[in-house]
Motif scaffolding. Structure first.
Motif, short mmCIF file in Angstrom:
data_model
loop_
_atom_site.label_atom_id
_atom_site.label_comp_id
_atom_site.label_asym_id
_atom_site.label_seq_id
_atom_site.Cartn_x
_atom_site.Cartn_y
_atom_site.Cartn_z
N ALA A 171 46.84 34.94 38.00
CA ALA A 171 45.49 34.94 38.74
C ALA A 171 44.60 34.05 37.77
N GLY A 172 43.61 33.51 38.40
CA GLY A 172 42.56 32.73 37.72
C GLY A 172 41.16 32.98 38.43
N LEU A 173 40.18 32.17 37.68
CA LEU A 173 38.95 31.92 38.41
C LEU A 173 38.37 30.80 38.55
N PHE A 174 37.58 30.44 39.90
CA PHE A 174 37.27 29.18 39.87
C PHE A 174 35.72 29.22 40.88
N PRO A 175 34.74 28.42 40.17
CA PRO A 175 34.81 27.36 39.06
C PRO A 175 34.99 27.99 37.92
N PRO A 233 45.51 42.00 41.98
CA PRO A 233 46.02 42.69 40.69
C PRO A 233 45.47 44.28 40.58
N LYS A 234 46.30 44.93 39.84
CA LYS A 234 45.91 46.46 39.97
C LYS A 234 44.69 46.59 39.09
N GLN A 235 44.63 45.65 38.08
CA GLN A 235 43.34 45.82 37.34
C GLN A 235 42.85 44.70 36.49
N LEU A 236 41.65 44.34 36.77
CA LEU A 236 41.02 43.11 35.78
C LEU A 236 40.25 43.86 34.67
N ARG A 237 40.57 43.23 33.51
CA ARG A 237 39.72 43.62 32.27
C ARG A 237 39.13 42.38 31.76
N ILE A 238 37.92 42.24 31.38
CA ILE A 238 36.96 41.01 31.12
C ILE A 238 36.85 41.38 29.52
N LEU A 284 40.29 36.96 30.33
CA LEU A 284 40.64 37.66 31.51
C LEU A 284 42.11 38.35 31.39
N GLU A 285 42.34 39.61 31.31
CA GLU A 285 43.35 40.29 31.54
C GLU A 285 43.60 40.87 32.79
N GLN A 289 52.64 43.93 34.58
CA GLN A 289 52.99 42.57 33.77
C GLN A 289 51.50 42.03 33.43
N LEU A 290 51.13 41.51 32.28
CA LEU A 290 49.80 41.11 32.23
C LEU A 290 49.95 39.87 31.94
N TYR A 291 48.70 39.12 32.41
CA TYR A 291 48.47 37.78 32.48
C TYR A 291 46.97 37.70 31.65
N TYR A 292 46.94 36.55 31.01
CA TYR A 292 45.83 36.16 30.18
C TYR A 292 45.23 35.01 30.53
N HIS A 293 43.91 34.82 30.91
CA HIS A 293 43.32 33.31 31.05
C HIS A 293 41.77 33.38 30.51
N LYS A 294 41.39 32.20 29.93
CA LYS A 294 39.90 31.91 29.53
C LYS A 294 39.33 31.53 30.79
N PHE A 295 37.88 32.14 30.51
CA PHE A 295 36.75 31.77 31.41
C PHE A 295 35.65 31.46 30.64
N MET A 296 34.99 30.29 31.00
CA MET A 296 33.66 30.00 30.51
C MET A 296 32.42 30.39 31.58
N GLN A 297 31.66 31.77 31.09
CA GLN A 297 30.47 31.87 31.82
C GLN A 297 29.41 31.09 31.60
N THR A 298 28.59 30.51 32.56
CA THR A 298 27.56 29.67 32.38
C THR A 298 26.35 29.88 33.39
N GLN A 299 26.27 31.20 33.87
CA GLN A 299 25.09 31.59 34.90
C GLN A 299 23.72 31.60 34.33
#
Length: 616
Positions: free
Chosen positions: A542-546, A560-565, A598-599, A605-615
């Motif tokens: 999974a991932g985030l956009f934008p 996903p069963k769970q998302l951890r930030i 983001l986990e 099964q765990l997947y990791y992605h980077k996310f840049m918060q700019t709000q």
């Protein structure tokens, strides 16, 4: 019951030659002399409602267009001719096997003639779509005629073709005083047991008609089409048909059709309904025979007064110019008058066509086959949806302009039309070559087939690919309306176009992330869609956009069963259980700008992605 014998009106000679001839032609083929131009028909008919016997005098005014050795009319030999007169002289005649009345009076080109035929008998019942009907309701006699397409000769001597219209018709009836008669035109004389109807507009033989029973009658003015039009109702006394409710539907329908098509053609006479014991209806000019009084049937028969009665198909092969037009314009009336039913109406028409997707051209190849001429899936429903395809392509304004131009062409008004005439009108208004459209949709059986594939190349772009194959005899691509709705929650983008070739590849950009695609959500397509594939944008896990961005949407193919930030130090900042795919994440409003990990947990099964918060 009294039975008035028209023969007593005038004494006449009877001279009949019995002739031998080759096998009679089928009743569908007119044997009437083609080289005549009919001007006027006058009827005097005595009707016996108990037995169905008629005794009649039919006067025909016509102009001979060429020299002929004799004159012929179409008339069933079930009926007996007593005498024939031409220009006030008694002449010899013969009733030939089949349906030919041959009159031994030579014709000279350019000369006017008046023929009078005296005849009697019990007409054959039930031919074609009804022919001559004799029945009863709870012991009450009922007679009506429905001559379309070939049954006029069952009950009167005529020229039953789609090449000639009489300029007018007058019908005088004699019957038991318990009854009333309904017929085209205006009721100009009436006494108990007698009525005279005069119709002063061109009319083909198959639309000449009458209905007799113990009608309750009522008439009222209807304000429509910037005019006041007489509306008459002939209804069964035991029924619950409400004339006022009928008048309201007719009034609204008239206003719509006058706006779309031009003035009501018979405003100087009337519009009316005559109830009869048959399903459906029949558009006899100024007096539609009605088996029921629902909105769709009411509009259908009303539309026929433009398409069918004023502009008449010039061949039964072109019956769609009558029936397809009436079907579709009644549907358009439902769209305007009862909008929520419009989608269901289109779906119903299409379902009937899709039951036999490999068969049935709109154009009728076998124009002598009554069942094929009036095929509901093809001459009515498919024809209607072909018009809808054309409307989708041209747009409402050009489509309606084309219909109005076609209905009001001087060479077609009160005349006959062929498919090529309609195409010509639509091309003139639209400026487009419609040859491929008419070849594929009107003349070719079957339906085009479409394969539709959509592949997301990025979160906000989709490659749409459409490929046409054909189960039609026409091997050229048929222009097809295509409609695909891309969605994500409340967000939607409709992609619609006319596919004019075999394939189309198009990159579509979005201002949201499409997660779903629905083909033809409003039932506007007629092509058969045999395959639909949509692949939304996917990332590993999974991932985030934008990204970078704010209010990011979760991209995933499985929730996903769970998302951890986690922050850059690995500290847990927020936890979400079962966050939905394709919608913005409900991020903590206090989450600072910066880089996060983001986990995603997919069943352990765990997947990791980077996310840049700019709000902020």
């Amino acid at each position: 019951m009294c039975f008035f014998d028209v023969k007593s009106v005038r004494r006449h000679c009877r001279l009949v030659f019995m002739l031998l001839s080759p096998a009679a032609l089928p009743a569908q083929i007119s044997v009437a002399t083609a080289s005549t131009d009919i001007g006027f028909w006058q009827f005097k008919l005595a009707l016996n409602a108990d037995s169905g016997a008629i005794s009649g005098r039919v006067e025909t005014h016509f102009l001979a267009k060429s020299d002929e050795n004799y004159l012929s009319f179409d008339l069933s030999n079930v009926l007996q001719v007593d005498s024939v007169w031409v220009n006030s002289s008694s002449v010899a005649f013969a009733q030939l096997p089949g349906h030919e009345l041959r009159i031994f009076s030579p014709l000279l080109a350019g000369q006017p003639y008046i023929s009078v035929v005296f005849y009697r008998g019990k007409p054959m019942q039930g031919s074609g779509l009804g022919g001559f009907y004799l029945g009863n309701r709870q012991g009450i006699p009922e007679i009506w005629t429905l001559s379309q397409p070939f049954a006029a000769a069952d009950w009167w001597p005529t020229k039953n073709t789609l090449t000639d219209k009489a300029d007018s018709v007058e019908m005088e009836f004699y019957y038991d005083s318990l009854f009333q008669v309904a017929a085209p035109g205006l009721l100009t004389e009436t006494t108990p047991g007698r009525s005279v109807w005069k119709h002063r507009h061109p009319i083909p033989a198959y639309l000449v008609a009458f209905a007799l029973t113990n009608y309750d009658t009522s008439s009222m003015p209807v304000s429509a089409c910037s005019d006041t039009i007489l509306f008459s109702v002939y209804r069964f006394p035991e029924g619950n048909a409400n004339p006022n409710a009928q008048a309201l539907m007719v009034q609204e329908g008239l206003d719509l059709f006058c706006e779309w098509l031009g003035p009501y053609p018979y405003a100087d006479e009337k519009y009316g309904h005559a109830q009869f014991s048959r399903g459906g209806g029949m558009e006899h000019p100024t007096i539609s025979f009605m088996g029921s009084f629902g909105l769709e049937l009411t509009l259908h028969e009303l539309v026929h007064h433009w398409f069918g009665n004023m502009v008449t198909c010039g061949s039964w092969s072109d019956i769609w110019l009558n029936e397809g037009f009436a079907t579709y314009l009644s549907g358009m009336g439902i769209e305007k008058m009862n909008g929520p039913q419009w989608l269901g109406w289109k779906q119903s028409q299409r379902s009937a066509v899709f039951e036999l997707p490999d068969e049935g051209s709109v154009f009728v190849e076998d124009s002598l086959n009554v069942a094929r001429i009036f095929s509901s899936p093809w001459s009515y429903k498919k024809a209607a949806l072909v018009l809808h395809q054309l409307r989708m392509w041209l747009g409402d304004s050009l489509f309606l302009d084309g219909l109005k131009q076609y209905a009001n062409r001087p060479d077609l008004q009160w005349n006959f039309s062929r498919t090529a005439d309609f195409r010509q009108s639509m091309e003139a208004v639209s400026g487009r070559d419609l040859g491929g459209f008419f070849e594929g949709w009107i003349y070719s059986p079957g339906l085009p087939r479409l394969q539709i594939q959509a592949q997301a190349l990025s979160p906000q772009s989709v490659l749409l690919q459409v490929q046409q194959s054909s189960n039609q005899t026409n091997q050229q691509p048929t222009p097809c309306w295509v409609s695909v709705s891309f969605r994500n929650g409340p967000s939607e983008k409709r992609v619609e176009f006319m596919l004019r070739g075999n394939t189309l590849d198009s990159l579509i950009n979005f201002d949201f992330i499409p997660m779903d695609a629905v083909v033809d959500p409003e039932a506007n397509m007629l092509a058969q869609v045999i395959q639909v594939d949509f692949t939304p944008f996917q990332v590993a896990g999974a991932g985030l956009f934008p990204n970078p961005g704010s209010n990011p949407v979760l991209l995933c193919s499985e929730t996903p069963k769970q998302l951890r930030i986690l922050n850059a130090k690995g500290q847990l900042m927020q936890r979400m259980e079962n966050p939905p795919c394709g919608v913005p994440l409900a991020l903590d409003s206090n989450l600072p700008n910066g880089l996060y990990i983001l986990e995603f947990d997919f069943q352990g099964q765990l997947y990791y992605h980077k996310f840049m918060q700019t709000q902020h």
